[in-house]
Motif scaffolding. Sequence first.
Motif, mmCIF file in Angstrom:
data_model
loop_
_atom_site.group_PDB
_atom_site.id
_atom_site.type_symbol
_atom_site.label_atom_id
_atom_site.label_comp_id
_atom_site.label_asym_id
_atom_site.label_seq_id
_atom_site.Cartn_x
_atom_site.Cartn_y
_atom_site.Cartn_z
ATOM 1 N N MET A 137 -11.195 -2.132 8.601
ATOM 2 C CA MET A 137 -9.775 -2.372 8.734
ATOM 3 C C MET A 137 -9.150 -1.114 9.330
ATOM 4 O O MET A 137 -9.458 -0.002 8.940
ATOM 5 N N SER A 138 -8.257 -1.297 10.260
ATOM 6 C CA SER A 138 -7.623 -0.152 10.913
ATOM 7 C C SER A 138 -6.660 0.552 9.948
ATOM 8 O O SER A 138 -6.206 -0.022 8.956
ATOM 9 N N TYR A 139 -6.344 1.804 10.285
ATOM 10 C CA TYR A 139 -5.488 2.622 9.422
ATOM 11 C C TYR A 139 -4.137 1.976 9.163
ATOM 12 O O TYR A 139 -3.665 1.929 8.025
ATOM 13 N N HIS A 140 -3.487 1.446 10.228
ATOM 14 C CA HIS A 140 -2.148 0.880 10.009
ATOM 15 C C HIS A 140 -2.211 -0.367 9.142
ATOM 16 O O HIS A 140 -1.291 -0.641 8.379
ATOM 17 N N ASN A 141 -3.307 -1.136 9.222
ATOM 18 C CA ASN A 141 -3.447 -2.305 8.344
ATOM 19 C C ASN A 141 -3.659 -1.864 6.899
ATOM 20 O O ASN A 141 -3.096 -2.456 5.974
ATOM 21 N N GLU A 142 -4.478 -0.821 6.702
ATOM 22 C CA GLU A 142 -4.688 -0.290 5.353
ATOM 23 C C GLU A 142 -3.394 0.267 4.781
ATOM 24 O O GLU A 142 -3.075 0.055 3.614
ATOM 25 N N LEU A 143 -2.639 0.978 5.615
ATOM 26 C CA LEU A 143 -1.354 1.525 5.182
ATOM 27 C C LEU A 143 -0.412 0.399 4.773
ATOM 28 O O LEU A 143 0.262 0.477 3.740
ATOM 29 N N GLY A 144 -0.374 -0.660 5.558
ATOM 30 C CA GLY A 144 0.480 -1.803 5.241
ATOM 31 C C GLY A 144 0.102 -2.460 3.926
ATOM 32 O O GLY A 144 0.972 -2.788 3.106
ATOM 33 N N LYS A 145 -1.189 -2.663 3.702
ATOM 34 C CA LYS A 145 -1.650 -3.275 2.447
ATOM 35 C C LYS A 145 -1.332 -2.368 1.255
ATOM 36 O O LYS A 145 -0.913 -2.839 0.203
ATOM 37 N N THR A 146 -1.528 -1.059 1.432
ATOM 38 C CA THR A 146 -1.190 -0.108 0.366
ATOM 39 C C THR A 146 0.305 -0.162 0.074
ATOM 40 O O THR A 146 0.727 -0.187 -1.086
ATOM 41 N N GLY A 147 1.111 -0.201 1.125
ATOM 42 C CA GLY A 147 2.555 -0.301 0.955
ATOM 43 C C GLY A 147 2.953 -1.561 0.206
ATOM 44 O O GLY A 147 3.846 -1.532 -0.657
ATOM 45 N N GLU A 148 2.299 -2.679 0.517
ATOM 46 C CA GLU A 148 2.620 -3.935 -0.169
ATOM 47 C C GLU A 148 2.268 -3.860 -1.650
ATOM 48 O O GLU A 148 2.991 -4.414 -2.489
ATOM 49 N N LEU A 149 1.172 -3.177 -1.992
ATOM 50 C CA LEU A 149 0.822 -2.991 -3.406
ATOM 51 C C LEU A 149 1.886 -2.157 -4.122
ATOM 52 O O LEU A 149 2.359 -2.532 -5.195
ATOM 53 N N PHE A 150 2.273 -1.028 -3.512
ATOM 54 C CA PHE A 150 3.344 -0.206 -4.076
ATOM 55 C C PHE A 150 4.647 -1.004 -4.154
ATOM 56 O O PHE A 150 5.397 -0.889 -5.117
ATOM 57 N N GLY A 151 4.920 -1.791 -3.114
ATOM 58 C CA GLY A 151 6.146 -2.581 -3.068
ATOM 59 C C GLY A 151 6.221 -3.608 -4.184
ATOM 60 O O GLY A 151 7.270 -3.770 -4.824
ATOM 61 N N ALA A 152 5.119 -4.315 -4.420
ATOM 62 C CA ALA A 152 5.101 -5.313 -5.491
ATOM 63 C C ALA A 152 5.350 -4.654 -6.848
ATOM 64 O O ALA A 152 6.131 -5.163 -7.660
ATOM 65 N N LYS A 153 4.728 -3.501 -7.071
ATOM 66 C CA LYS A 153 4.935 -2.780 -8.329
ATOM 67 C C LYS A 153 6.386 -2.307 -8.460
ATOM 68 O O LYS A 153 7.013 -2.441 -9.519
ATOM 69 N N PHE A 154 6.950 -1.785 -7.368
ATOM 70 C CA PHE A 154 8.343 -1.348 -7.352
ATOM 71 C C PHE A 154 9.260 -2.510 -7.741
ATOM 72 O O PHE A 154 10.170 -2.353 -8.576
ATOM 73 N N LEU A 155 9.037 -3.675 -7.141
ATOM 74 C CA LEU A 155 9.885 -4.836 -7.425
ATOM 75 C C LEU A 155 9.722 -5.316 -8.867
ATOM 76 O O LEU A 155 10.720 -5.632 -9.532
ATOM 77 N N GLU A 156 8.486 -5.346 -9.355
ATOM 78 C CA GLU A 156 8.270 -5.750 -10.743
ATOM 79 C C GLU A 156 8.975 -4.797 -11.702
ATOM 80 O O GLU A 156 9.570 -5.243 -12.694
ATOM 81 N N ASP A 157 8.927 -3.513 -11.396
ATOM 82 C CA ASP A 157 9.619 -2.529 -12.239
ATOM 83 C C ASP A 157 11.133 -2.737 -12.230
ATOM 84 O O ASP A 157 11.826 -2.334 -13.171
ATOM 85 N N LYS A 158 11.666 -3.352 -11.164
ATOM 86 C CA LYS A 158 13.099 -3.652 -11.062
ATOM 87 C C LYS A 158 13.442 -5.007 -11.690
ATOM 88 O O LYS A 158 14.587 -5.447 -11.629
ATOM 89 N N GLY A 159 12.449 -5.703 -12.255
ATOM 90 C CA GLY A 159 12.707 -6.971 -12.925
ATOM 91 C C GLY A 159 12.388 -8.206 -12.115
ATOM 92 O O GLY A 159 12.596 -9.334 -12.584
ATOM 93 N N PHE A 160 11.901 -8.045 -10.899
ATOM 94 C CA PHE A 160 11.542 -9.190 -10.065
ATOM 95 C C PHE A 160 10.250 -9.831 -10.566
ATOM 96 O O PHE A 160 9.372 -9.147 -11.097
ATOM 97 N N THR A 161 10.136 -11.130 -10.354
ATOM 98 C CA THR A 161 8.896 -11.860 -10.566
ATOM 99 C C THR A 161 8.304 -12.131 -9.191
ATOM 100 O O THR A 161 8.971 -12.727 -8.336
ATOM 101 N N ILE A 162 7.076 -11.702 -8.966
ATOM 102 C CA ILE A 162 6.408 -11.947 -7.694
ATOM 103 C C ILE A 162 5.895 -13.378 -7.704
ATOM 104 O O ILE A 162 5.126 -13.774 -8.583
#
Length: 125
Positions: A1-26
């Motif tokens: 997987m290319s670097y930008h794809n890995e970065l994007g997937k990592t960002g989405e993992l951090f993003g989901a956690k950020f949203l859950e911490d704010k009370g969102f349901t994924i």
Amino acid sequence: MSYHNELGKTGELFGAKFLEDKGFTIIERNWRHGRYEIDIIASLKDTIHFIEVKTRSSKTFGLPEESVSADKVKRLSVAANAYLQMNTGWKWVQHDILSITLVNGHDPQFHFMEDVWVGAGNVRI
């Protein structure tokens, strides 16, 4: 997987956690409709949120949210409308951008922009 794809997937993992911490349901991650994709579909109270996650490893080439083009907004709107046709009952709908900057050795920086467009092409960043 290319670097930008890995970065994007990592960002989405951090993003989901950020949203859950704010009370969102994924509800969904990487939901696809044909060739279109929505990074995160989440709910908070009685509102469904269609969230585009943009991640960068520096601000050298601008802020992550600046890379959301009018064409991308149109594709996201098409996908969101398809999702809503298959999943009825949502009274309130928002289209959001979650901008994440991941710099080695530093905590992630989040910038959550809610309700940034209404329909295709009307971006309010």
